[in-house]
Design a protein around this motif. Structure first.
Motif, PDB file in Angstrom:
ATOM      1  N   HIS A  72       0.729  -1.145  -0.111  1.00  0.00           N
ATOM      2  CA  HIS A  72       0.114   0.275   0.121  1.00  0.00           C
ATOM      3  C   HIS A  72       0.771   1.191  -0.036  1.00  0.00           C
ATOM      4  O   HIS A  72       1.445   1.450   1.074  1.00  0.00           O
ATOM      5  N   GLU A  98       1.871   3.559   2.847  1.00  0.00           N
ATOM      6  CA  GLU A  98       2.172   3.195   4.220  1.00  0.00           C
ATOM      7  C   GLU A  98       3.764   3.116   4.386  1.00  0.00           C
ATOM      8  O   GLU A  98       4.427   2.150   4.474  1.00  0.00           O
ATOM      9  N   ARG A 131      -3.777   3.412  -2.530  1.00  0.00           N
ATOM     10  CA  ARG A 131      -3.785   1.910  -2.263  1.00  0.00           C
ATOM     11  C   ARG A 131      -3.472   1.062  -3.286  1.00  0.00           C
ATOM     12  O   ARG A 131      -2.949   0.044  -2.733  1.00  0.00           O
ATOM     13  N   HIS A 138       3.121  -3.045   7.003  1.00  0.00           N
ATOM     14  CA  HIS A 138       2.238  -2.141   6.685  1.00  0.00           C
ATOM     15  C   HIS A 138       2.286  -0.784   7.481  1.00  0.00           C
ATOM     16  O   HIS A 138       3.133  -0.844   8.744  1.00  0.00           O
TER      17      HIS A 138
END
Ligand SMILES: [Zn+2]
Length: 424
Positions: free
Chosen positions: A229, A232, A279, A324
């Motif tokens: 992602h 992150e 994302r 993450h």
């Protein structure tokens, strides 16, 4: 009557089994998240836009940028408009733009989002600091958050010298190799850096192999994946600090490298990162919902780089971490009562991490293995334990480095003990 009851009972049983097996998304996921065939992207046009008189300028012509439009609202207020790569999408609105002015002036900039509310504290980078890769030099800006429309307003002193504003530290795919060198991770002869394969838009997915084990020696394997992602970044930086500790010249790290093989993929979504996505990858898909169907090239690349070890007599997958970030420090272990081999590594490890970092809060939420995420692929393929390791979005950089390195040390000790127990 009786047979009707039995049939009804069986139907209830069948449907309840089905509902636990068929994962359709977490509570925060948009609908249809597990359909991982390509979805259409909203294009972000790369351009320089000027507004007002004398003009204030913005640009998205750089790697990692996300800015879709720019307007003057009144003499002192401008609006930056930010759209996601496609929608519906989780609320992780990434933004990154360059801004300057023809004259010396202050200006208020409203960051306005389509389909989201403001989340990340704005970071200001001076243009010449973007080259500094290790301790990311930036200044956090104060902002006014408007909860009714989800916007944030920052105030900037502008001049002809551009500054960069971004949601998190700017860490794009072309920084990765330099970062690995600056941190002294890739410079050792026990570290092999290679391209494991190519992303949807043709970027390389880098793989590090760290080991001092002979090829014919039977060895356990630690797998590390990250940056599925794009926004992150704290999880990504934690993974680099982690790798720094695994490649250090401590006695512990040497013993670990003489026993274990590390396979690390610190940035598996380089397209999403460089395109300024919130994302998804360039196929418009949340990669961490594609570890069952493998419709996207990035998940396939990592699967194919590791799955040959299933049943291999010299390499034995032993534990896996997927890095993450979220709004707190959080571990998602596999349920304690699900048997893995080795078992409950994450639960044991978290106790060490908590003990070594008493001033930090960690949340632990166990999950079953039904969702098509990376951690569960490791479990289903190799029968091993694995963890989703979430780092607080707002964790201080020095603390992040310290926690990650202490976590790497406690994991090395724990895995060495587990392997010794297994062998004896
Ligand atoms: Zn994530």
């Amino acid at each position: 009557m009786r047979s009707v009851l039995i049939v009804a009972f069986l139907l209830v049983m069948l449907s309840s089994c089905k509902s636990t097996e068929e994962f359709t998304g977490f509570s925060y996921d948009p609908p249809d998240v597990t359909n991982t065939t390509d979805k259409e992207l909203t294009p972000q046009y790369k351009r320089v836009i000027g507004a007002g008189s004398p003009k204030v300028w913005v640009s998205n012509e750089f790697e990692g940028a996300r800015l879709n439009d720019f307007y003057m609202k009144n003499d002192s207020l401008f609006e930056v408009f930010i759209q996601p790569e496609n929608a519906p999408i989780n609320n992780s609105p990434w933004y990154a733009f360059k801004i300057w002015s023809d004259t010396l002036r202050t200006a208020k900039i409203m960051i306005n989002y389509q389909d989201a509310t403001h989340r990340y504290v704005p970071k200001l980078h001076k243009a010449d600091n973007l080259e500094t890769t290790y301790f990311t030099k930036y200044k956090e800006l104060s902002f006014e958050f408007d909860s009714t429309d989800g916007t944030a307003i920052i105030e900037l002193k502008l001049s002809e010298d551009p500054v960069y504003i971004s949601a998190q530290p700017l860490q794009t795919s072309s920084d990765l190799e330099a970062d690995l060198a600056v941190r002294d991770i890739s410079g050792h002869d026990f570290v092999k850096l290679r391209s494991a394969g190519i992303s949807k838009s043709g970027r390389e997915i880098l793989e590090l192999e760290i080991t001092e084990v002979n090829p014919d020696q039977t060895a356990p394997v630690l797998a590390i994946v990250g940056r599925q992602h794009p926004p992150e970044v704290t999880g990504y930086l934690a993974s680099l600090s982690f790798l720094e500790e695994l490649t250090s010249d401590s006695e512990l790290a040497k013993e670990f490298r003489n026993t274990f093989v590390v396979k690390a993929f610190p940035m598996i979504n380089p397209d999403g990162v460089d395109l300024g996505h919130w994302r998804h990858n360039a196929g418009g898909i949340d990669l961490n919902r594609d570890w069952k169907n493998f419709n996207q090239p990035e998940t396939k690349v990592v699967r194919d780089a590791l799955s040959w070890m299933k049943g291999h007599n010299k390499r034995r997958m032993f534990y896996a971490i997927d890095f993450h970030s979220t709004n707190e420090n959080l571990f998602y272990p596999i349920n304690t009562d699900i048997k893995t081999d080795p078992d409950n590594i994450t639960q044991k490890w978290i106790n060490f991490i908590k003990g070594d970092n008493k001033d930090v809060d960690f949340t632990v939420e166990e999950f079953d293995t039904s969702s098509p995420i990376a951690k569960n692929w490791f479990y289903h393929t190799f029968g091993i334990d694995a963890v989703t390791y979430e780092v607080d979005d707002q964790l201080d950089m020095k603390k992040l480095d310290k926690i990650s390195k202490s976590a790497a040390r406690s994991l090395m000790r724990l895995l060495l003990d587990e392997w010794k127990t297994k062998k004896s």
